[in-house]
Design a protein around this motif. Structure first.
Motif, PDB file in Angstrom:
ATOM      1  N   HIS A  77      15.907  43.958 -15.642  1.00 52.81           N
ATOM      2  CA  HIS A  77      16.832  45.092 -15.656  1.00 52.81           C
ATOM      3  C   HIS A  77      16.695  45.888 -16.949  1.00 52.81           C
ATOM      4  N   GLU A  78      16.589  45.187 -18.052  1.00 53.46           N
ATOM      5  CA  GLU A  78      16.433  45.876 -19.329  1.00 53.46           C
ATOM      6  C   GLU A  78      15.118  46.657 -19.371  1.00 53.46           C
ATOM      7  N   LYS A  79      14.050  46.085 -18.771  1.00 53.75           N
ATOM      8  CA  LYS A  79      12.760  46.768 -18.734  1.00 53.75           C
ATOM      9  C   LYS A  79      12.865  48.083 -17.954  1.00 53.75           C
ATOM     10  N   ILE A  80      13.536  48.048 -16.792  1.00 50.46           N
ATOM     11  CA  ILE A  80      13.709  49.263 -15.980  1.00 50.46           C
ATOM     12  C   ILE A  80      14.514  50.307 -16.747  1.00 50.46           C
ATOM     13  N   ILE A  81      15.567  49.838 -17.412  1.00 53.18           N
ATOM     14  CA  ILE A  81      16.409  50.765 -18.182  1.00 53.18           C
ATOM     15  C   ILE A  81      15.594  51.413 -19.305  1.00 53.18           C
ATOM     16  N   ASN A  82      14.747  50.609 -19.960  1.00 53.80           N
ATOM     17  CA  ASN A  82      13.923  51.155 -21.052  1.00 53.80           C
ATOM     18  C   ASN A  82      12.952  52.221 -20.528  1.00 53.80           C
TER      19      ASN A  82
END
Length: 524
Positions: A77-82
């Motif tokens: 999720h953090e990767k997608i947000i980044n």
């Protein structure tokens, strides 16, 4: 997952309880049973402890797995947000760059507007100065003209007229001299260039001299076949002559039969029919008529094939099927003894080469050259000149206007409206003027034979008419159900009288009217 552990513990507890109840019920059994009960209790307690330990271990494992899964989902999720944040940052950066460029363009536009305003102001000032200078020059010029008029005693208008007359005379003399020199030079150059083009065109177009005759020789393997061709009492040869309209001469010439007819199509049909009959071996009147009918159809197909091959050889495309058929029929026609198809091919090649040398449309010139004599192969005789008739056919089948005009004007029957028309006329003359290419006598002879046949066909009841023996004999075939024997004799007399009164011919013309009755039945 806790409920699974509890269920397992409950099951184990139930089993233990059942064992205890069973042991308690059997207390009054022997001591051995008491010992077994005691051991069973111990074993049940041991199983219970192990079950609890295993349940706790399973619980810890599941908790650890859940934590690891949570960590993985959180990282993804953090990767997608980044990634989304990075794209947003890039879009903001592009937008800021565009905004900066727009601001720069606006500044430049404002600068240009200010420069333009300053330029307009300066132009206005320069215009004022220029107008003042112009007024001063006009005043000075008018004063100088007045002084010159006082000195010379001529007004400005009169001086202009005299000067103009002098200059006009000199210019006219120079122009006439220049024009004369240019015309002489153009005539010399054009004459030399025209000779060069014509000579090069003739040299580059090599053809054979083609002179048609009215006799074909049919070769046979042995003289025995001559008797089979003649038939009993000559019935086979008479049937063949009646079906084809060709005179068949069987003489002492070894291994040869002569076919005589002014029409090359008839001679070809007779030759092919004889070849089929001799090859097959069955020669009798019924078979002869069948073979001649099939051969006539074969020759018609060959005419179409010849037309297509000619257009392909010359690189001409898009001709109407009827025009292709007319071109094929040229193979069996002659113009003053010169084969019409060979003449038209030669004119097409000459015209294409000459048009290319002059920078004109070579394809249209070839097309007009090939079609210029199509009016010489009509289905029926016509009083219209062949050039005009050919032009009408070309217009009917959608040919280019330049091609139609070239066909119609190549013998000066109409005005030439295109540069291709004189080329076709010249090339036609070049082709016909080759040594030995044409014979005027042959054409007049063929025309006389055609007139003989047409005259006979004009009588009621006549089906076919064939001029043979070089025009000394006219064979007329009539319908037996419409013409009686007495009427056949009358037709023979009437035709002979009409020939005698209306035609000019050497020697005598014998008119033979053939009336034949047949009864045909089929056994099934």
């Amino acid at each position: 997952m806790n409920w699974i552990i509890y269920v397992a513990v409950g099951i184990v507890a139930g089993i233990i309880a059942a064992v205890v109840i069973m042991l308690s019920n059997r207390r009054r059994l022997t001591k051995e049973n008491a010992r077994l009960v005691s051991e069973a209790k111990k074993e049940a307690e041991t199983l219970l402890r192990e079950a609890r330990i295993e349940a706790e271990s399973l619980k810890k494992d599941k908790i650890l797995q859940a934590k690891e899964k949570f960590i993985e989902l959180k990282a993804e999720h953090e990767k997608i947000i980044n990634q989304k944040n990075r794209k947003i940052a890039e879009s903001e950066q592009r937008a800021s760059q565009k905004e900066a460029r727009l601001s720069q363009m606006l500044e430049e536009q404002k600068k240009k507007e200010r420069q333009l305003e300053n330029g307009i102001t300066e132009n206005e000032k320069l215009s004022e100065k220029l107008s003042k200078k112009t007024e001063e020059l006009e005043r000075l010029h008018s004063s100088q003209v007045e002084k010159l008029e006082e000195i010379s005693g001529y007004s400005a208008e009169k001086a202009k007229e005299e000067l103009f007359d002098i200059l006009k005379g000199e210019a006219r003399a120079n122009a006439m001299s220049y024009i004369q020199e240019t015309i002489e030079e153009a005539k010399l150059t054009a004459k030399n260039e025209a000779k060069k083009i014509v000579i090069q065109t003739i040299q580059r177009t090599a053809t054979e001299d083609a002179i048609e005759n009215s006799v074909s020789v049919f070769n046979i393997e042995s003289d025995d076949i001559k008797g089979r061709i003649i038939g009993r009492e000559g019935r086979n040869i008479r049937a063949l002559e009646a079906a084809t309209g060709v005179e068949i001469i069987v003489d002492d010439t070894p291994e040869a039969i002569i076919l005589s007819c002014f029409d090359p199509v008839r001679r070809e049909i007779a030759r092919l029919s004889l070849h089929k009959l001799v090859t097959d071996g069955r020669i009798h009147p019924a078979r002869i008529e069948e073979v001649v009918a099939k051969t006539r159809k074969q020759v018609e197909d060959e005419i179409i094939a010849t037309g297509k091959k000619t257009t392909i050889d010359l690189g001409i495309h898009g001709l109407h099927p009827e025009l292709i058929k007319v071109i094929g029929r040229m193979k069996y026609r002659s113009s003053y003894g010169q084969n019409l198809l060979q003449h038209s091919r030669e004119v097409a090649n000459l015209a294409g080469t000459m048009a290319a040398e002059l920078g004109l449309n070579a394809k249209l010139a070839k097309r007009a050259g090939l079609l210029h004599d199509i009016g010489k192969v009509p289905d029926s005789e016509s009083e219209t000149p062949h050039a005009i008739l050919g032009m009408e056919w070309a217009e009917k089948y959608g040919e280019h206007p330049d091609v139609c005009n070239s066909i119609g004007s190549h013998h000066d029957e109409m005005e030439m409206k295109t540069l291709i028309a004189p080329i076709i006329q010249v090339c036609d003359a070049i082709s016909g003027a080759r040594p030995g290419a044409r014979r005027q006598v042959v054409e007049s002879y063929l025309q006389r034979l055609r007139e003989l046949e047409e005259m006979a066909l004009g009588f009621d009841g006549v089906v076919k008419a064939f001029a043979i023996q070089a025009g000394r004999e006219l064979r007329v075939i009539v319908e037996s159900d419409k013409v009686s024997d007495q009427r056949a004799a009358e037709i023979s007399f009437d035709i002979s009288q009409k020939i005698q009164n209306e035609m000019t011919y050497p020697g005598q013309v014998r008119v033979i009217v053939i009336r034949e009755t047949r009864a045909v039945n089929v056994a099934k």
